[in-house]
Design a protein around this motif. Structure first.
Motif, short mmCIF file in Angstrom:
data_model
loop_
_atom_site.label_atom_id
_atom_site.label_comp_id
_atom_site.label_asym_id
_atom_site.label_seq_id
_atom_site.Cartn_x
_atom_site.Cartn_y
_atom_site.Cartn_z
N VAL A 180 0.61 -1.21 0.13
CA VAL A 180 0.11 -0.09 -0.01
C VAL A 180 0.40 1.19 -0.07
CG1 VAL A 180 -1.81 1.60 1.87
CG2 VAL A 180 -1.83 -1.16 1.40
N VAL A 181 2.14 1.61 0.77
CA VAL A 181 2.33 2.71 1.28
C VAL A 181 3.52 2.70 -0.18
CG1 VAL A 181 4.97 3.42 1.92
CG2 VAL A 181 2.77 2.47 3.22
N SER B 148 1.75 4.08 -3.57
CA SER B 148 0.86 4.68 -3.36
C SER B 148 2.16 6.40 -3.61
CB SER B 148 0.60 5.57 -1.21
OG SER B 148 0.51 6.84 -0.82
N GLY C 29 2.36 6.63 -6.65
CA GLY C 29 1.83 7.61 -7.31
C GLY C 29 2.11 8.96 -7.42
N VAL C 30 2.88 9.48 -5.68
CA VAL C 30 3.45 10.42 -5.38
C VAL C 30 4.15 10.76 -6.55
CG1 VAL C 30 4.06 11.61 -3.94
CG2 VAL C 30 2.41 10.62 -3.19
N ALA D 296 4.83 10.06 -10.00
CA ALA D 296 4.12 9.89 -10.87
C ALA D 296 3.82 11.02 -11.20
CB ALA D 296 3.20 8.94 -11.17
N MET D 297 3.04 12.05 -9.79
CA MET D 297 2.35 13.65 -9.79
C MET D 297 3.75 14.22 -9.61
SD MET D 297 -0.88 12.62 -8.09
CE MET D 297 -0.44 12.28 -6.06
N LEU D 298 4.36 14.37 -9.16
CA LEU D 298 6.01 15.00 -9.26
C LEU D 298 6.30 14.98 -10.17
CD1 LEU D 298 7.17 16.79 -7.49
CD2 LEU D 298 8.90 14.53 -6.71
N LYS E 169 5.24 14.34 -13.13
CA LYS E 169 4.62 15.40 -14.15
C LYS E 169 4.67 17.00 -13.97
CE LYS E 169 0.49 17.51 -15.02
NZ LYS E 169 -0.08 18.11 -14.68
N GLN E 170 4.42 16.61 -13.16
CA GLN E 170 4.23 18.49 -12.63
C GLN E 170 5.66 18.63 -13.60
OE1 GLN E 170 2.73 19.75 -8.76
NE2 GLN E 170 4.74 21.12 -8.20
N MET F 246 5.93 18.79 -17.15
CA MET F 246 5.48 19.25 -17.94
C MET F 246 4.53 20.53 -16.83
SD MET F 246 2.31 16.87 -19.17
CE MET F 246 2.88 14.69 -19.74
N PRO F 247 5.60 21.25 -16.55
CA PRO F 247 4.70 22.19 -15.70
C PRO F 247 3.80 23.22 -15.84
CG PRO F 247 7.24 22.74 -16.70
CD PRO F 247 6.48 21.53 -17.38
N LYS F 248 3.72 23.59 -17.40
CA LYS F 248 2.29 24.04 -18.05
C LYS F 248 1.26 23.67 -18.16
CE LYS F 248 4.63 28.36 -18.91
NZ LYS F 248 6.82 28.07 -18.74
N ASP F 249 1.01 22.58 -17.85
CA ASP F 249 -0.27 21.83 -18.59
C ASP F 249 -1.16 22.09 -17.94
OD1 ASP F 249 -1.55 19.61 -19.80
OD2 ASP F 249 -1.80 18.28 -17.12
#
Ligand code: HEM
Lengths: 250, 247
Positions: free
Chosen positions: A214-215, A218, A221-222, A224-226, A228-229, A232-235
């Motif tokens: 689980v950890v 999770s 996922g974090v 992946a989000m980081l 992407k951020q 793609m800063p201008k998404d």
């Protein structure tokens, strides 16, 4: 100081079953009512018929492979490397009792006065003052002998060298106990097996991998989000029918 | 109009959030340090060993218990004092999910947060769904699910913790209940682990995700820009806007 390997050598045939060791231990260690840190096992009925009757005094065997330590979640119970005893740090013990079932000898009990597990520690308090364990000092026939097996000049080391000694152990749970018996101490096959509590088994077999998964997921996922951020800063929502843009909202 | 601010969190709400978060951090760090069994310790023995070098083994347990009891007592006072003003509205908000809308939100938001708007729109097309992320209430579906897990986790942790505490300090019957205490430990660990998994996402969204930055500041100031509310919590914004225009 070199590491000690404290042990007991018990000359079984000389035990009278006087229970002096039980009483002395209780007083020396403030053991609560109804609880005992040591015991004297009666001879089995078969042998009772034939004389001489032999008793089997015992207490925590300060095992070299202690199953109680294996069952302790907090490390409150551990093998003291300095003298080989298995001890309990009371400030860390949460009183869960997992070590109780894990000891095949039933050498542990819950000290309900203190809320912690309790057991024989070869009278650590007395040893600080150079005294022997209370049960050893008090034994009228000197059936119980105590000392350091790593010291070749100790009484116990000499006894073991000169005599055939046996240990009392369970076939399935090989804990490598540190109490040796001289003479014929009665049955040497201890019938009780060490048992790990169900909840403990569930934790190490199932809860541990599930929580890690689980950890881990999770965390992925974090990440992946980081990623992407950062990538793609201008998404932003596409201009046509944008994700957030509401028609008619000026 | 874009610079107008809307009240999002009261002072009481802000206090209890940060008080709670601080307690959780201490409890997590000390609690993990209480596990010193190679079969159970997820980080390896270096972790409990290091903590014990600093606080002492017993110190670790005392800190953990003291913070846990303080946490519980402050929460009890907060809950009783704010029952109808905070607690009931919060629970009502957090436990109302609209399956269709919120499922769609979950899928789209997750894709958008990891792959971007374009990829999300691309994947949605074959499903006959547009690129528009469904409007959300005071909390979005992700926040609601996270809050549900955190609430449930907190409840389980409090109950199992109380069982353990009782096992150590209040249990006088010799061993009758000991299996309860043992299961409480295992379940305590599972609850802490699963909640921590959710917290990773919560903290990322709150403190690191760029688009939620205004929400982060609102956990200090109490206010969000109207623009943010309109974009991220449209349904709530509409409600507030109607209320204010009524006055
Ligand atoms: C560094 C740590 C943390 C940060 C930066 C943080 C930040 C935030 C922010 C900014 C919000 C407001 C979101 C909004 O207004 O829409 C929020 C809400 C919330 N926080 Fe935290 N938080 C942290 C730790 C925690 C912890 C440890 C818990 C509980 C164990 C927690 C539980 C909640 C809950 C239940 C909410 C309500 C809404 C939701 O579920 O997102 N937070 N947090």
């Amino acid at each position: 100081m070199a590491n000690q390997k404290l042990a007991m050598v018990i000359d079984a045939p000389t035990c009278l079953d006087c229970k002096g060791c039980l009483a002395a231990c209780k007083v020396a260690n403030n053991v609560p009512d109804g609880k005992w840190r040591n015991w004297i096992k009666g001879a089995d009925p078969e042998r009772r018929a034939s004389s001489p009757v032999v008793f089997q005094p015992g207490n925590c065997m300060q095992c070299d492979k202690p199953t109680c330590v294996e069952a302790c979640p907090t490390g409150a119970t551990y093998k003291n490397q300095a003298d080989g005893t298995v001890v309990i740090n009371r400030t860390l013990c949460i009183g869960c009792g997992q070590c109780l079932a894990a000891c095949p000898y039933g050498a542990r009990f819950k000290n309900t006065d203190l809320g912690v597990a309790d057991k024989c520690d070869f009278c650590a308090e007395r040893r600080k003052f150079g005294l022997e364990p209370a049960c050893v000092s008090t034994c009228p026939t000197k059936s119980r002998k105590f000392g350091d097996l790593n010291d070749a000049n100790s009484e116990v080391a000499k006894l073991l060298k000169a005599n055939r000694a046996v240990r009392v152990a369970n076939e399935q749970t090989r804990t490598d106990p540190n109490i040796y018996y001289l003479g014929e101490p009665g049955p040497t096959n201890w019938t009780v097996q060490a048992r790990m509590p169900e909840a403990f088994d569930f934790w190490r077999r199932l809860a541990d991998p599930v929580v890690k998964a689980v950890v881990g997921l999770s965390g992925l996922g974090v990440l992946a989000m980081l990623g992407k951020q950062l990538a793609m800063p201008k998404d932003a929502p596409p201009a046509d029918g944008g994700a957030h843009e509401e028609a008619g909202h000026e | 109009m874009n610079k107008r601010m809307i009240l999002r969190h009261t002072k009481g709400g802000i206090f209890i959030h940060w008080f709670n978060a601080a307690c959780w951090f201490i409890l997590l760090f000390t609690g993990l340090g209480l596990i010193q069994n190679p079969q159970l310790q997820p980080l390896g023995q270096w972790y409990p060993n290091a903590l014990r070098a600093v606080f002492g083994g017993g110190g670790l347990l005392i800190i953990h218990l003291a913070v846990a009891v303080t946490w519980l007592l402050v929460w009890l006072v907060f809950i009783i004092a704010n029952w109808s003003s905070h607690v009931v509205p919060f629970l009502a908000q957090v436990f109302t999910l609209k399956p269709g809308r919120d499922m769609e939100w979950m899928i789209k938001k997750n894709l958008q947060m990891t792959l971007g708007y374009k990829a999300m729109a691309f994947f949605m097309k074959p499903l006959g769904l547009g690129a528009k992320i469904p409007d959300q209430e005071y909390y979005n579906a992700g926040q609601k699910v996270a809050a549900q897990v955190m609430l449930l986790g907190a409840l389980v942790l409090a109950v199992t913790g109380a069982i353990m505490l009782r096992g150590k300090y209040f249990m006088t019957a010799p061993l009758a209940d000991i299996a309860w205490v043992q299961w409480a430990i295992t379940i305590h660990y599972i609850a802490a682990g699963v909640t921590f998994g959710i917290l990773l996402v919560h903290i990322f969204m709150a403190a690191i995700a760029k688009e939620e930055r205004p929400a982060f500041w609102s956990m200090f100031s109490g206010e969000v820009p109207e623009e943010y509310a309109r974009h991220h919590h449209k349904l709530w914004y509409d409600e507030v806007a109607i209320k204010t225009s009524d006055q």
